[in-house]
Design a protein around this motif. Structure first.
Motif, PDB file in Angstrom:
ATOM      1  N   LYS A  98      -2.319  14.898  -7.492  1.00 26.80           N
ATOM      2  CA  LYS A  98      -2.828  13.586  -7.570  1.00 26.80           C
ATOM      3  C   LYS A  98      -1.731  12.647  -8.324  1.00 26.80           C
ATOM      4  O   LYS A  98      -1.122  12.999  -9.279  1.00 26.80           O
ATOM      5  CB  LYS A  98      -4.106  13.235  -8.110  1.00 26.80           C
ATOM      6  N   PHE A 132      -1.513  12.936   0.053  1.00 20.94           N
ATOM      7  CA  PHE A 132      -1.913  13.928   1.303  1.00 20.94           C
ATOM      8  C   PHE A 132      -1.166  15.207   1.234  1.00 20.94           C
ATOM      9  O   PHE A 132      -0.091  14.966   0.865  1.00 20.94           O
ATOM     10  CB  PHE A 132      -1.704  13.330   2.566  1.00 20.94           C
ATOM     11  N   GLU A 141       0.869  -1.135  -0.061  1.00 23.11           N
ATOM     12  CA  GLU A 141       0.176   0.119  -0.121  1.00 23.11           C
ATOM     13  C   GLU A 141       0.875   1.227   0.208  1.00 23.11           C
ATOM     14  O   GLU A 141       1.846   1.213   0.781  1.00 23.11           O
ATOM     15  CB  GLU A 141      -0.854  -0.083   1.302  1.00 23.11           C
ATOM     16  N   THR A 143      -2.195   5.927  -5.793  1.00 23.31           N
ATOM     17  CA  THR A 143      -1.980   6.291  -4.538  1.00 23.31           C
ATOM     18  C   THR A 143      -2.669   7.175  -3.813  1.00 23.31           C
ATOM     19  O   THR A 143      -3.526   7.695  -4.298  1.00 23.31           O
ATOM     20  CB  THR A 143      -0.396   6.953  -4.633  1.00 23.31           C
ATOM     21  N   GLN A 144      -2.716   6.838  -2.570  1.00 17.75           N
ATOM     22  CA  GLN A 144      -3.277   8.076  -1.668  1.00 17.75           C
ATOM     23  C   GLN A 144      -2.430   9.245  -1.392  1.00 17.75           C
ATOM     24  O   GLN A 144      -1.420   8.723  -0.581  1.00 17.75           O
ATOM     25  CB  GLN A 144      -3.877   7.474  -0.343  1.00 17.75           C
ATOM     26  N   TYR A 154       1.523   5.260   0.172  1.00 23.11           N
ATOM     27  CA  TYR A 154       0.908   6.756   0.703  1.00 23.11           C
ATOM     28  C   TYR A 154       2.059   7.812   0.211  1.00 23.11           C
ATOM     29  O   TYR A 154       3.085   7.515   0.127  1.00 23.11           O
ATOM     30  CB  TYR A 154       0.566   6.740   2.108  1.00 23.11           C
TER      31      TYR A 154
END
Length: 398
Positions: free
Chosen positions: A41, A48, A28, A45-46, A30
């Motif tokens: 963006k 932040f 995963e 992926t996430q 991030y």
């Protein structure tokens, strides 16, 4: 599934995005990228921004990373997150990017300015939020760590990034492990961050960005005769170059190869002014390439250029002869291609007459350069097997 947090990914850099693409699906992913609305963006992926968190503790509790990958640990946020993560037994890494030169870094030191917050031109409200992030984060580290951090703030406010870190030799600002691309890049990080290789964990992997180039060698059936690799000097107002002086320079390059009846291909930099070359094509014959899907170009017989990371893999190829341009409108105190010259894999030319003479004597020059390429690869590329990305995955995914 293992969770990896990347800090400082540049979504405009293909080499950064390629790293993410290589591990997507295996872990995963991030990303923390910029503050406020500066974050962008990144596919699958996430992503932040720093200001979506109130502290380093909040980051770790929310994302629960098994490891954190930085591209540098320099901004206040990065330093705080690194300290906190290591105290929580979370592995942290600095992942190399690009070809590094300590000599170039020394020359830039006086030009650098203090940089307190990550990002630039940040709205005032976002700056205030980020300062609150720093103040709250300080509550989650020890008194000794807070004293260290305040010392770092003092140095960073009064010195360049380069100057501050060389004045503060402390493991708390360093990652658990360095992932570097070559022995030469490792020497850069050792000088910059003042650590001993034998006392700090280091993995040398080669350049993931060059994997495609090296793997393409076996599939290329025809070599390009001559390749000029452009550098965007006038575009960035460097070394006295102007639109007019660069146009005249490129014209002379084209005329020389036309005179010698050697087909010429020109590879543009992403920041090159394409208009200049479009105008030249009206009166001259040469191949113009602008883009990344051009592996066939890299197996050229003759390479001419100044200084570009792209030149490192190209020059390493057997059968390729390299000429390093060493004349600019503004006189420089050194050759920008000094790495190539020191290793004997390129020859400096100080005029078009010298370049012409070198092209007439290319067979003897090539022989001497061939003898030095193995050592050049070992020092500056580590390995030219196209498997650097695989070695990176092995380091990150455990």
């Amino acid at each position: 599934m293992q969770r990896i947090l990347f800090v400082g990914i540049n979504p405009n850099r293909d080499d950064h995005l390629a790293i993410i693409a290589k591990i997507i699906g295996k872990v995963e992913v991030y990303v923390i990228n910029g503050i406020g609305n500066n974050s962008k963006k990144i596919i699958n992926t996430q992503v932040f921004s720093w200001n979506e968190f109130i502290s380093v503790n909040h980051i770790v509790k929310k994302l629960k990373p098994h490891s954190i990958v930085f591209f540098d640990i320099e901004s206040y946020n990065e330093v705080l997150l690194n300290i906190y993560a290591k105290n929580q037994n979370i592995s942290t890494y600095i992942l190399d990017h690009g070809v590094r030169s300590f000599r170039n870094a020394l020359e830039r030191e006086e030009k650098e300015t203090p940089n307190i917050l990550p990002g630039s031109k940040v709205p005032l409200l976002e700056k205030v939020k980020n300062r609150l992030f720093i103040l709250i984060s300080l509550k989650f580290i020890s008194k000794d760590d807070r004293l260290f951090f305040r010392k770092y703030i003092f140095l960073r406010k009064n010195h360049s990034s380069f100057g501050a870190r060389r004045r503060l030799k402390d493991l708390r600002r360093l990652p658990s492990e360095y992932i570097v691309f070559s022995p030469s890049n490792l020497a850069y990080w050792q000088e910059l961050d003042q650590f001993d290789k034998d006392q700090h964990k280091v993995s040398v992997i080669g350049f993931p960005a060059f994997d495609k180039i090296f793997k393409s060698q076996s599939t290329i059936s025809k070599r390009v005769s001559a390749l000029y690799v452009d550098s965007p000097f006038h575009e960035f107002n460097l070394f006295g170059w102007t639109y007019e002086s660069k146009k005249e320079f490129v014209t002379q390059i084209i005329l020389l190869f036309e005179e010698l009846n050697i087909p010429l291909c020109i590879k543009l930099h992403p920041k090159s002014d394409e208009k200049l070359y479009t105008e030249l094509k009206e009166d001259h014959t040469f191949q113009l390439v602008n883009g990344s899907s051009t592996e066939y170009l890299y197996l050229a017989e003759i390479i001419v250029g100044f200084d570009s990371s792209l030149l490192y893999p190209i020059i390493s190829f057997s059968g390729t002869i390299s000429f390093s341009i060493n004349f600019h409108p503004k006189v420089l105190n050194r050759n920008l291609s000094q790495d190539f010259l020191d290793q004997g894999v390129s020859i400096a030319v100080n005029s078009f007459d010298e370049l012409k003479q070198g092209l007439h004597n290319k067979n003897s020059i090539l022989k001497s350069q061939e003898e030095n390429k193995k050592a050049f690869i070992k020092k500056y590329l580590y390995k030219a097997d196209g498997n650097s990305s695989n070695r990176l995955v092995e380091v990150l995914i455990k």
